[in-house]
Design a protein around this motif. Structure first.
Motif, mmCIF file in Angstrom:
data_model
loop_
_atom_site.group_PDB
_atom_site.id
_atom_site.type_symbol
_atom_site.label_atom_id
_atom_site.label_comp_id
_atom_site.label_asym_id
_atom_site.label_seq_id
_atom_site.Cartn_x
_atom_site.Cartn_y
_atom_site.Cartn_z
ATOM 1 N N TYR A 85 0.880 -1.168 0.000
ATOM 2 C CA TYR A 85 0.000 0.000 0.000
ATOM 3 C C TYR A 85 0.913 1.212 0.000
ATOM 4 O O TYR A 85 1.619 1.484 0.969
ATOM 5 N N ASN A 140 0.604 5.046 -1.770
ATOM 6 C CA ASN A 140 -0.136 5.936 -2.658
ATOM 7 C C ASN A 140 0.756 6.812 -3.526
ATOM 8 O O ASN A 140 0.289 7.423 -4.474
ATOM 9 N N ASP A 171 -5.039 3.220 -3.517
ATOM 10 C CA ASP A 171 -6.314 3.690 -2.997
ATOM 11 C C ASP A 171 -6.832 2.654 -2.006
ATOM 12 O O ASP A 171 -6.969 1.480 -2.341
ATOM 13 N N PHE A 172 -7.124 3.077 -0.815
ATOM 14 C CA PHE A 172 -7.477 2.140 0.243
ATOM 15 C C PHE A 172 -8.784 1.401 -0.007
ATOM 16 O O PHE A 172 -8.963 0.294 0.477
ATOM 17 N N LYS A 173 -9.682 1.936 -0.799
ATOM 18 C CA LYS A 173 -10.962 1.246 -0.992
ATOM 19 C C LYS A 173 -10.807 -0.102 -1.691
ATOM 20 O O LYS A 173 -11.666 -0.945 -1.597
ATOM 21 N N PHE A 196 -8.012 -2.007 -1.092
ATOM 22 C CA PHE A 196 -6.960 -2.682 -0.343
ATOM 23 C C PHE A 196 -7.399 -3.966 0.337
ATOM 24 O O PHE A 196 -6.624 -4.885 0.461
ATOM 25 N N ASP A 197 -8.610 -4.082 0.764
ATOM 26 C CA ASP A 197 -9.054 -5.209 1.569
ATOM 27 C C ASP A 197 -9.500 -6.418 0.731
ATOM 28 O O ASP A 197 -10.084 -7.347 1.250
ATOM 29 N N GLU A 223 -3.995 10.341 7.433
ATOM 30 C CA GLU A 223 -5.130 9.591 6.883
ATOM 31 C C GLU A 223 -4.746 8.137 6.614
ATOM 32 O O GLU A 223 -5.509 7.216 6.895
ATOM 33 N N GLU A 224 -3.555 7.930 6.106
ATOM 34 C CA GLU A 224 -3.092 6.571 5.831
ATOM 35 C C GLU A 224 -2.851 5.792 7.123
ATOM 36 O O GLU A 224 -2.991 4.573 7.150
ATOM 37 N N ASP A 232 -6.091 4.316 7.856
ATOM 38 C CA ASP A 232 -6.312 3.177 6.961
ATOM 39 C C ASP A 232 -5.549 1.952 7.457
ATOM 40 O O ASP A 232 -6.056 0.829 7.408
ATOM 41 N N LYS A 252 -7.261 -0.081 10.078
ATOM 42 C CA LYS A 252 -8.351 -0.931 9.596
ATOM 43 C C LYS A 252 -7.872 -2.330 9.221
ATOM 44 O O LYS A 252 -8.633 -3.280 9.280
#
Length: 116
Positions: free
Chosen positions: A9, A11, A34-36, A38-39, A56-57, A60, A63
């Motif tokens: 991850y 960016n 982009d974290f959306k 990532f999972d 912000e990261e 993330d 999470k």
């Protein structure tokens, strides 16, 4: 022989380029910016490298922390690095070192978690 997979991850894609170049023979890396996304299918990966450039990261990261996959964290902020050292069970990469030392540390960490 199939190579193990690593997930990065990053960016800004700076660190992921280094990983892909230095470890192209041993690991296949997927990079997410982009974290959306990532999972998705984290269990397919032997290791996750999480590069933090901003606060912000860091949120993330929280999470995905404790998902059961070995995780290497790195940040280019000395202040964040000092704070992250307080987290147990986290491999923290010191990015203030020169490139050769970073690569040596990464090889050690990858062998430590059997990612290679």
């Amino acid at each position: 022989m199939t190579r193990k997979k690593g997930l990065v991850y990053d960016n800004q894609k700076y660190f992921s380029r280094l990983l892909k170049y230095e470890f192209q023979e041993d690991l296949s890396f997927d990079t997410y910016c982009d974290f959306k996304y990532f999972d998705v299918a984290l269990n397919d990966y032997s290791i996750i490298i999480f590069v933090i450039y901003s606060e912000e990261e860091l949120f993330d990261f929280m999470k995905v922390y404790k998902k059961g996959i070995p995780l290497i964290m790195c940040t280019f902020s000395k202040e964040r690095f000092m704070k992250l050292q307080k987290i147990d069970d986290l491999i923290l990469l010191d990015t203030s070192k020169i490139r050769a030392e970073i690569v040596t540390d990464l090889k050690y960490y990858f062998n430590l978690v059997n990612a290679l």
